[in-house]
Design an enzyme around this catalytic site. Structure first.
Site, PDB file in Angstrom:
ATOM      1  N   LYS A 160       0.830  -1.203   0.000  1.00 16.56           N
ATOM      2  CA  LYS A 160       0.000   0.000   0.000  1.00 16.56           C
ATOM      3  C   LYS A 160       0.870   1.260   0.000  1.00 16.56           C
ATOM      4  O   LYS A 160       1.966   1.263   0.553  1.00 16.56           O
ATOM      5  CB  LYS A 160      -0.896  -0.032   1.238  1.00 16.56           C
ATOM      6  CG  LYS A 160      -1.964   1.051   1.306  1.00 16.56           C
ATOM      7  CD  LYS A 160      -2.820   0.812   2.537  1.00 16.56           C
ATOM      8  CE  LYS A 160      -3.937   1.852   2.630  1.00 16.56           C
ATOM      9  NZ  LYS A 160      -3.453   3.216   2.836  1.00 16.56           N
ATOM     10  N   VAL A 188       3.469   3.057   3.188  1.00 21.08           N
ATOM     11  CA  VAL A 188       3.805   2.124   4.272  1.00 21.08           C
ATOM     12  C   VAL A 188       5.319   2.030   4.503  1.00 21.08           C
ATOM     13  O   VAL A 188       5.768   1.301   5.394  1.00 21.08           O
ATOM     14  CB  VAL A 188       3.237   0.708   3.994  1.00 21.08           C
ATOM     15  CG1 VAL A 188       1.720   0.749   3.964  1.00 21.08           C
ATOM     16  CG2 VAL A 188       3.790   0.131   2.692  1.00 21.08           C
ATOM     17  N   THR A 234       9.954   2.356   0.236  1.00 22.06           N
ATOM     18  CA  THR A 234      11.253   2.858  -0.217  1.00 22.06           C
ATOM     19  C   THR A 234      12.314   2.721   0.868  1.00 22.06           C
ATOM     20  O   THR A 234      13.440   2.281   0.603  1.00 22.06           O
ATOM     21  CB  THR A 234      11.137   4.323  -0.673  1.00 22.06           C
ATOM     22  OG1 THR A 234      10.213   4.405  -1.760  1.00 22.06           O
ATOM     23  CG2 THR A 234      12.482   4.850  -1.136  1.00 22.06           C
ATOM     24  N   ASP A 276       8.743   3.194  -9.265  1.00 22.14           N
ATOM     25  CA  ASP A 276       7.569   3.945  -8.821  1.00 22.14           C
ATOM     26  C   ASP A 276       7.577   5.305  -9.522  1.00 22.14           C
ATOM     27  O   ASP A 276       8.563   6.035  -9.436  1.00 22.14           O
ATOM     28  CB  ASP A 276       7.621   4.127  -7.304  1.00 22.14           C
ATOM     29  CG  ASP A 276       6.360   4.743  -6.731  1.00 22.14           C
ATOM     30  OD1 ASP A 276       5.581   5.343  -7.503  1.00 22.14           O
ATOM     31  OD2 ASP A 276       6.145   4.618  -5.519  1.00 22.14           O
TER      32      ASP A 276
END
Length: 337
Positions: free
Chosen positions: A15, A18, A21, A44
């Site tokens: 999600k 959270v 990274t 991302d």
């Protein structure tokens, strides 16, 4: 996770918000400190890898991360650029209504209908969600075959949030079928009359080049699909936080990963607050937060799928995790066997 010298891939996802990274970065630092030449890649679209490492790793090529004895390289791949490159090339395969009418007049109406049914304009003008990341990952897979970067024994992907990841997992199969149809139809056109060939506004050589490019893309996506499902080399690590929403979404993600046969063995529960009884009494907020976290953790024990994963509990740190020293500290707290 550090055992063996054969190349392994770890995809860290979950999600949004959270801590994917930070956790993927700390895992990569851990590998590097254990003697593995490691490549850390962010696919991302909303990159934060440079912020996590406190070093600029933009530009789409591996950058040596300071403070890791040249064992760790990192890069941010721009999925949007990959999508634009594909869309610009792929528009060549679409057909105008006039071209379809002409094909009908020369007895090739059936072929024109097939091209129309593919809705290539929609597919290529607005590529399906997940295509950008799939191409970005395929580029990395091709990139590391270069002799210069063949040394990496651990490759860690910081992936996009759950929804994007789920679309990515089903995308290779969808595109494999779609591109296969495009290639077959282009080959049919190649064998048609010179007038029909001209409908695409390209000569024979360019049509052959277009087919070759599509075949290459198809092969790269197949490679990504095979990589996702390889039990020996790949693992998807789910990251969540101890909230009802986070645990629920993780359960859905695991179900999708299992459906796609993506190896998944670990679940990281991040930002767990270590609250003592005294603190709970003194600070009402901490008491409520601790209760919510306990309920979320109970959900893990009740979920048939999630409770079967190796659970890693990561504490809520009282400092910002940024830069190699902080990431190394985090890795020592989280990534322990």
């Amino acid at each position: 996770m550090s055992a063996g010298r054969d190349r392994k891939y770890y995809m860290v996802g979950g999600k949004g918000g959270v801590g994917k990274t930070s956790l993927s970065s700390s895992l990569a630092v851990k590998f590097a400190m254990n003697g593995h030449p490691t490549l850390l890649v962010s696919t991302d679209p909303a990159h934060s890898l440079s912020d996590s490492l406190a070093q600029d790793v933009t530009g789409g090529v591996p950058v040596c991360v300071d403070g890791t004895d040249a064992q760790l390289y990192a890069m941010e791949v721009d999925p949007n650029q990959a999508k634009e490159e594909f869309a610009a090339f792929a528009k060549q395969t679409d057909m105008s209504q006039g071209a379809k009418d002409f094909m009908g007049s020369v007895g090739l109406g059936g072929l024109a209908d097939q091209l129309g049914d593919l809705k290539l304009g929609e597919l290529l003008d607005t590529p399906p969600p997940g295509l950008d990341e799939a191409i970005a990952i395929s580029k990395v897979v091709q990139f590391i075959k270069d002799e210069k970067y063949a040394k990496f024994t651990r490759i860690v992907f910081d992936t996009a949030p759950t929804g994007h990841t789920l679309r990515l997992l089903s995308l290779p199969d969808f595109l494999d079928k779609s591109i296969g149809k495009i290639v077959r139809l282009r080959q049919k056109l190649t064998s048609a009359t010179d007038a029909v060939k001209g409908l695409f506004g390209v000569d024979d050589g360019k049509q052959d080049e277009a087919v070759a490019k599509l075949e290459k893309l198809k092969a790269q996506l197949q490679e990504v699909k095979d990589l996702f499902r390889n039990e020996k080399t790949t693992e998807f690590v789910i990251v969540t936080i101890p909230t009802v929403l986070g645990i629920s979404e993780s359960g859905r993600l695991l179900s999708s990963l299992e459906k796609e046969k993506v190896p998944t063995r670990r679940l990281v529960v991040n930002q767990i607050g270590a609250v003592t009884k005294d603190a709970q009494t003194a600070v009402n907020f901490c008491a409520v937060k601790a209760k919510d976290q306990r309920r979320a953790m109970e959900m893990l024990d009740e979920d048939a799928g999630l409770r079967g994963l190796r659970r890693i509990e990561a504490p809520l740190f009282d400092m910002e995790i940024r830069g190699v020293p902080a990431l190394q500290f985090m890795a020592g707290q989280v990534w322990t066997e």
